[in-house]
Design a protein around this motif. Structure first.
Motif, PDB file in Angstrom:
ATOM      1  N   ALA A 442       0.538  -1.392   0.188  1.00 24.76           N
ATOM      2  CA  ALA A 442      -0.007   0.103   0.075  1.00 24.76           C
ATOM      3  C   ALA A 442       0.934   1.250  -0.066  1.00 24.76           C
ATOM      4  O   ALA A 442       0.585   2.004  -0.720  1.00 24.76           O
ATOM      5  CB  ALA A 442      -0.911   0.076   1.184  1.00 24.76           C
ATOM      6  N   ALA A 443       1.828   1.290   0.616  1.00 23.23           N
ATOM      7  CA  ALA A 443       2.842   2.360   0.779  1.00 23.23           C
ATOM      8  C   ALA A 443       3.620   2.601  -0.469  1.00 23.23           C
ATOM      9  O   ALA A 443       3.440   3.689  -1.018  1.00 23.23           O
ATOM     10  CB  ALA A 443       3.930   2.344   2.127  1.00 23.23           C
ATOM     11  N   VAL A 445       2.378   1.719  -3.529  1.00 26.08           N
ATOM     12  CA  VAL A 445       1.354   2.131  -4.486  1.00 26.08           C
ATOM     13  C   VAL A 445       1.042   3.730  -4.351  1.00 26.08           C
ATOM     14  O   VAL A 445       0.925   4.721  -5.257  1.00 26.08           O
ATOM     15  CB  VAL A 445       0.001   1.637  -4.394  1.00 26.08           C
ATOM     16  CG1 VAL A 445      -1.086   2.045  -4.990  1.00 26.08           C
ATOM     17  CG2 VAL A 445       0.355   0.133  -5.163  1.00 26.08           C
ATOM     18  N   ALA A 446       0.944   4.166  -2.738  1.00 28.23           N
ATOM     19  CA  ALA A 446       0.563   5.511  -2.602  1.00 28.23           C
ATOM     20  C   ALA A 446       1.762   6.383  -3.025  1.00 28.23           C
ATOM     21  O   ALA A 446       1.628   7.215  -3.715  1.00 28.23           O
ATOM     22  CB  ALA A 446       0.536   5.602  -1.190  1.00 28.23           C
ATOM     23  N   ILE A 449       2.064   6.596  -6.909  1.00 26.13           N
ATOM     24  CA  ILE A 449       0.605   7.371  -7.360  1.00 26.13           C
ATOM     25  C   ILE A 449       0.976   8.958  -7.248  1.00 26.13           C
ATOM     26  O   ILE A 449       0.811   9.782  -7.947  1.00 26.13           O
ATOM     27  CB  ILE A 449      -0.613   6.988  -6.736  1.00 26.13           C
ATOM     28  CG1 ILE A 449      -0.924   5.845  -7.402  1.00 26.13           C
ATOM     29  CG2 ILE A 449      -1.553   8.336  -7.224  1.00 26.13           C
ATOM     30  CD1 ILE A 449      -2.272   5.357  -7.056  1.00 26.13           C
ATOM     31  N   VAL A 450       1.733   9.317  -6.105  1.00 23.85           N
ATOM     32  CA  VAL A 450       2.117  10.804  -5.744  1.00 23.85           C
ATOM     33  C   VAL A 450       3.249  10.917  -6.696  1.00 23.85           C
ATOM     34  O   VAL A 450       3.141  12.271  -7.223  1.00 23.85           O
ATOM     35  CB  VAL A 450       2.402  10.819  -4.288  1.00 23.85           C
ATOM     36  CG1 VAL A 450       3.084  12.322  -3.921  1.00 23.85           C
ATOM     37  CG2 VAL A 450       1.110  10.627  -3.444  1.00 23.85           C
TER      38      VAL A 450
END
Lengths: 536, 287, 306
Positions: A442-443, A445-446, A449-450
């Motif tokens: 999750a980290a 992917v975040a 995306i950022v």
């Protein structure tokens, strides 16, 4: 005494231990997880689907003649096309005479003045009905000078030497060509001498401050130029535009025509039989173009422009569909590919599969490299397919529905499609590297995306002022989007703002690719270092 | 044997049972959240990222005068409150991430079974998680927005958006700005709820954060680019991020496709829908 | 409330695979009930259904006569250890017990008691991700005992433990049963349960194969054999077959006899004047009894060697 058992010898033939085997292993790992394949397919469908929806769902509506509302294909603009097939503006006032074979024309420009719409002009006005609606002023790209043109049709080849109001002396040809000469405005105290010389297909432009010392500004070849051409004086002044608030300063709105009046004297090299003509759409602005001849002095007044039409909001081609719009799905594709690429490595950490991997292949850097090759390859394929669907199918669908798609050359289409594939591939490698560094899906992917998607979003959605959007698209990994730029930014055209929303990006394609690759390389290096250092 | 028998002394229905159970679940969820170091780091990161981006955008602002010339509200249409709140675009990523991890982390480690064994009433668990995450998002939002407000007040007047030029310097004293800033806090809370619901439905952190962020950013981009004015406007009226951020507009409000509070309402509907979907999945599927 | 687990007629499929096929049994207090079966027999699924984590297609599972979902503070009724690794790695052990305690309305003091009881107080503040397997198991037991429940369920608690750990676990579980609790321990290794369990529920392919005390199970197994060494194997075989036993030859002078007690064998051979030098009784082990019972239910046979 019992016989001792001999040591075990395996009969398995030992295969090679090279990078190729590692690659095969990582590819097998990838393709055998159904969820990741589904993720790729979703990315592809999103990319292609959004592009096709854009083409298939496009709707235009406009006001027809006499105020009736029209829609669809009837609203499509039509432009004259230049020699290379690009849409162009070609309207100006031409004081011309025929020229057969080689020749030269020399002229001195002594003044340029103009008229602008009045300060409270409204957008879309048809034009000042009388001089009371105007105020004096010279539009920055108003042009006046000498021109050799193939014929009087719009879109025909030409070469011109001119003074462009605030932008000094310039030589321009075939709409897209532009070479600057001496900067500075022209006036009674500082006149400018201009000369064009034709020799076969080659036209050379010269300028001078005093009429005796000449400097060559440029020499261009207009291939296929017929023997009989038109030569003479011209004046043109483009539409007045302001930044549009509707697009937060990234688009323009036209407020009406402008006018330029130039005074020429010392005309030499040609005969005395002149004809004055409005080239372009004289019926739109009746009486705007004119000339007077008194002795050797010509006063020419004109309106219009001889320039390419860039695509973009607020330009004349506002309602045309663009290839950039068909690529809107890239955003979704990037997110899907980023998730899959990050998961490809973070999933190994979840159940300590990474230990099995490193036990099978202790050279950890190679493992990372093999994974990078796999995600880059699949992402490239998805990117190319998605872009091809959007660009090629989208254009076909738009044409079938009668919509005008701002033209791109076949080479540009290929460049954009391959470019999207590269963009996707490098983005996936970056996502993989980030996943290897943070080890949590999750980290990763975040962060991905950022790093990639959010800057694109901020730039396109005009959430940032144009200067900040530019900076963001130069410095962040999102710079790779420059690979998707399909249309050229013309510096010499007024009235269009080249913004990301219209598909213009601040870097050239190779610079954007370089920036993005630098990010990916740095992340990979960091990931490789950490991979080796850390316990599995 | 297959009929439930109420055990002596314990009510199995009624207010005391429902609320008693909820209070315990709430206590447990709060303990879970506060005993993870990442909770506090993410809080700091959300606020810091929002404020830094807001300050950077404010500092980069240049007044670009329009037709009339000069740096006035009529000429530029600039919205000081919205400019100060640009950081929310980034801060919401962190807020969404925490909400995703609060649920996804349990599925990833298998701890969800421990949680559901301790509290078999699944909707109670979801309600307790929602309350706790909402509380966290509220604090994160307040910190982020307060910092952004301060950044805007201090930086923007120096870049032409000053009271002398006729602009409203961001402050909580006037109702419109209060709506913009307070509404942004609510916006972040709703984003957290949306992310929580989505994660409960898909049960995987990485996929959930990809879905949530994709949902937020993609809708807006497609709505902006698609060359079909009707479709574009409709998309803008249902896109969760676009509509939610109407609450930040203090200029040009009349031209928006929806009124500011209507916009926030659309986002609230999205969040409620996601939560309902998550509740259904939680209730109906095996743990 | 009675401390019992009642399972009746559970059926469940996962897609095409049948996990539970009419599972029914009762776990009574005061004894350790072993829940044994081959891999894939449905033990973990049954436990999850009991806890309301998985929904059964048919049937019911009750704790003290009530479905799990209706229990208030269920951890005060049933303590379960299903998966010792179901922990957030970045949370300390104490905090893990703390939130569980809070969910039942208990306090941190109770958590500290359990940490002391399981010997974890020195590592309580360390992050659970750094725990060894044995420590994780003990933490899981601490969590199961948090509410001081009269019913305990453990899914393969011996997995991966060292001999000392196994011995500790064994005496621990027997102690809990001695206090009057109902203890259900699942395993697929009989040797672990041999000295721990009093009662066995043997399952295979989703249903109960045997539901007896350990003693009855061993007695019912046909594994009682007597080994006999004799210089006249052929005569011995004839005599003993006459007497009603089944004889097989293991080696030239070694016979194995089943179906007859050693007393009878000695008497028969003496009466027929057949010489013999060694008679040794071989008691069936639980493992043999179990293998016999579950032979048809084993899903995963190794190749070649059988």
């Amino acid at each position: 005494m019992t016989v001792m058992t001999p040591p075990y010898r395996s009969e398995l033939s030992s295969g090679r231990d090279g990078f190729g085997q590692l690659l095969h292993a990582e590819w097998t790992k990838f393709r055998t997880v159904r969820g990741w394949i589904i993720g790729l397919v979703i990315g592809l469908i999103a990319m292609a689907g959004l592009g096709l929806i854009t083409a298939g769902g496009a709707q235009s509506s406009c006001q027809g003649q006499g105020g009736s509302a029209r829609s669809g294909a009837a609203c499509m603009p039509s432009f004259p096309l230049g020699p290379a097939g690009e849409p162009v503006n070609d309207s100006f006032y031409f004081v011309h005479q025929p020229l057969t074979g080689d020749g030269t024309i020399t002229v001195r420009v002594t003044s340029m003045t103009g008229l602008l719409p009045s300060a409270n002009a409204q957008p879309g006005s048809a034009g000042p009905a009388s001089t009371g609606d105007t105020r004096p002023g010279l539009y920055p790209w108003a042009k006046a000078g000498i021109i050799i043109k193939e014929n009087l049709n719009q879109g025909s080849a030409y070469a011109a030497m001119m003074v462009a109001a605030d932008n000094g002396v310039r030589m321009q040809w075939n709409y897209t060509g532009d070479t600057p000469g001496q900067p500075g405005a022209v006036g009674p105290a500082n006149p400018r001498w201009l000369r064009l010389t034709r020799s076969g297909d080659v036209i050379t432009g010269y300028e001078s401050a005093d009429g005796t010392h000449w400097t060559q500004v440029g020499a261009v070849t207009l291939s296929g130029l017929p023997s009989a051409v038109q030569v003479g004086l011209f004046a043109a002044s483009p539409q007045y535009t302001v930044k549009s608030q509707a697009f937060a300063g990234t688009g323009t709105i036209g407020l009406g025509p402008t006018q330029v009046t130039a005074v020429f004297d010392h005309v030499s090299g040609v005969g005395d039989a002149w004809t004055g003509a409005d080239i372009g759409r004289p019926e739109d602005y009746p009486g705007f173009g004119d000339y007077h001849q008194a002795g050797g002095r010509f006063t020419v007044t004109g309106t219009g422009d001889i320039a390419p039409i860039p695509e973009g909001h607020g330009g004349d081609a506002d309602s045309a569909l663009t290839v950039s719009e068909f690529l809107v799905g890239t955003f979704a594709g990037l997110i899907a590919l980023g998730v899959v690429a990050a998961l490809f490595i973070t999933a190994e950490y979840r159940r300590n599969l990474i230990r099995v991997t490193f036990a099978a292949s202790p050279r950890r850097g190679r493992v990372l490299a093999a994974k990078a090759v796999v995600v880059a390859a699949v992402s490239f394929v998805v990117g190319v397919l998605g872009a091809a669907a959007g660009v090629l199918l989208g254009t076909a669908i738009a044409h079938a529905r009668g919509y005008y798609v701002f033209p791109v050359s076949g080479a540009t289409e290929v460049k954009v499609i391959i470019g999207t594939g590269l963009f996707a591939a490098v983005a996936a490698v970056l996502a993989l590297a980030i996943g290897a560094i943070v080890r949590r899906g999750a980290a990763a992917v975040a962060i991905v995306i950022v790093a990639i998607a959010v800057p694109i979003f901020l730039a396109i959605s005009a959430a940032l002022p144009l200067g900040a959007a530019d900076w963001v698209l130069r410095v962040t990994p999102a710079a790779g989007i420059a690979l998707q730029q399909a249309y050229t930014q013309y510096g010499q055209v007024a009235g269009v703002i080249y913004s990301p929303l219209s598909g213009y990006y601040p870097l050239s394609w190779w610079a954007g690719l370089l920036v993005m690759c630098a990010w990916a390389a740095a992340a990979l290096a960091g990931a490789a270092y950490l991979l080796r250092r850390r316990d599995a | 044997m297959t009929e439930a028998v109420a055990s002596a002394g314990y009510p199995t229905w009624g207010a005391r049972y429902v609320w008693g159970g909820f209070w315990d679940a709430l206590h447990a969820e709060w303990t879970k959240l506060r005993t993870l170091a990442s909770t506090w780091w993410l809080l700091l990161a959300a606020a810091a990222l929002t404020v830094v981006v807001s300050a950077a955008v404010a500092a980069a602002y240049r007044c670009s005068p329009g037709a009339g010339g000069g740096c006035t509200p009529a000429a530029t249409g600039a919205d000081p409150a919205k400019i100060s709140l640009t950081g929310v675009y980034l801060g919401q990523v962190i807020v969404a991430l925490l909400a995703v991890l609060a649920v996804g982390g349990e599925y990833g480690t298998g701890m969800i079974r421990v949680t559901l064994a301790a509290t078999p009433r699944r909707l109670t668990v979801l309600a307790a998680k929602t309350v706790v995450v909402t509380g966290w998002a509220l604090v994160a939002g307040l910190a982020s927005v307060a910092g952004s407000l301060l950044a805007g007040r201090l930086i923007l007047p120096g870049h032409g958006l000053s009271a002398a030029n006729g602009y409203v310097v961001p402050s909580l004293a006037n109702g419109t700005d209060l709506r913009a800033f307070g509404g942004s806090v609510l916006y972040l809370v709703l984003i957290a709820v949306l992310a929580l619901g989505v994660t409960t439905a898909v049960r995987d952190s990485a996929v959930a954060i990809g879905l949530v962020l994709g949902l937020l950013y993609l809708f807006t981009i497609v709505a902006g680019v698609i060359p079909n004015k009707d479709l574009s406007r409709h998309l803008e009226q249902i896109a969760p991020m676009t509509t939610g951020l109407y609450i930040q507009a203090t200029e040009g409000v009349a031209a928006l496709p929806l009124a500011p509070w209507q916009g926030l309402g659309v986002l609230a509907l999205w969040a409620a829908g996601a939560l309902l979907l998550g509740a259904a999945v939680l209730r109906l599927r095996d743990a | 409330m009675e401390a019992t687990i009642e399972v009746a007629g559970l059926r469940k499929r996962f897609g095409p695979a049948v996990a539970l096929d009419g599972m029914s049994f009762t776990v009574l207090p005061g004894q350790v009930t072993g829940f044994v079966g081959p891999n894939g027999a449905g033990k973990s699924t049954t436990m999850r259904v009991i806890l309301g984590l998985d929904a059964a297609d048919e049937g019911a599972a009750l704790i003290g006569g009530q479905p799990y979902a209706t229990l208030r503070h269920p951890l005060n009724h049933v303590g379960a250890l299903l998966d010792a690794a179901a922990l957030q790695p970045s949370r300390s052990a104490r905090n893990h017990l703390l939130w569980l305690a809070h969910s039942q309305g208990l306090t941190g003091r109770r958590a500290d008691e359990l940490l002391t009881l399981t010997g974890l107080e020195s590592v309580a503040k360390r992050k659970a991700g750094g725990y060894s397997l044995g420590m994780r198991q003990r933490l899981g037991i601490a969590a199961a005992l948090l509410g001081d429940p009269p019913v305990l369920m453990m899914d393969e608690p011996f997995n991966g433990m060292d001999p000392e750990g196994i011995a500790w676990m064994r005496s621990f579980l027997r102690g809990l049963a001695a206090e009057g609790r109902a203890v259900l321990v699942s395993s697929h290794l009989m040797s672990e349960l041999q000295d721990t369990a009093d009662h066995l529920v043997v399952v295979g392919r989703g249903r109960v194969i045997a539901d007896k005390s350990v003693a009855d199970l061993i007695a019912a197994a046909s594994g009682d054999r007597v080994q006999l060494r004799t210089a006249a194997p052929a005569e011995a075989m004839t005599v003993l077959a006459h007497a009603g036993g089944t004889v097989a030859a293991l080696a030239a002078d070694l016979l194995t006899v089943s179906g007859l007690s050693s007393t009878r064998i000695v008497a028969a051979l003496t009466a027929s004047h057949v010489p013999f030098s060694e008679v040794s009784a071989h008691r069936a082990s639980l493992e043999e009894a179990y293998m016999e019972l579950t032979r048809d239910s084993v899903e995963f046979h190794a190749g070649a060697s059988s």
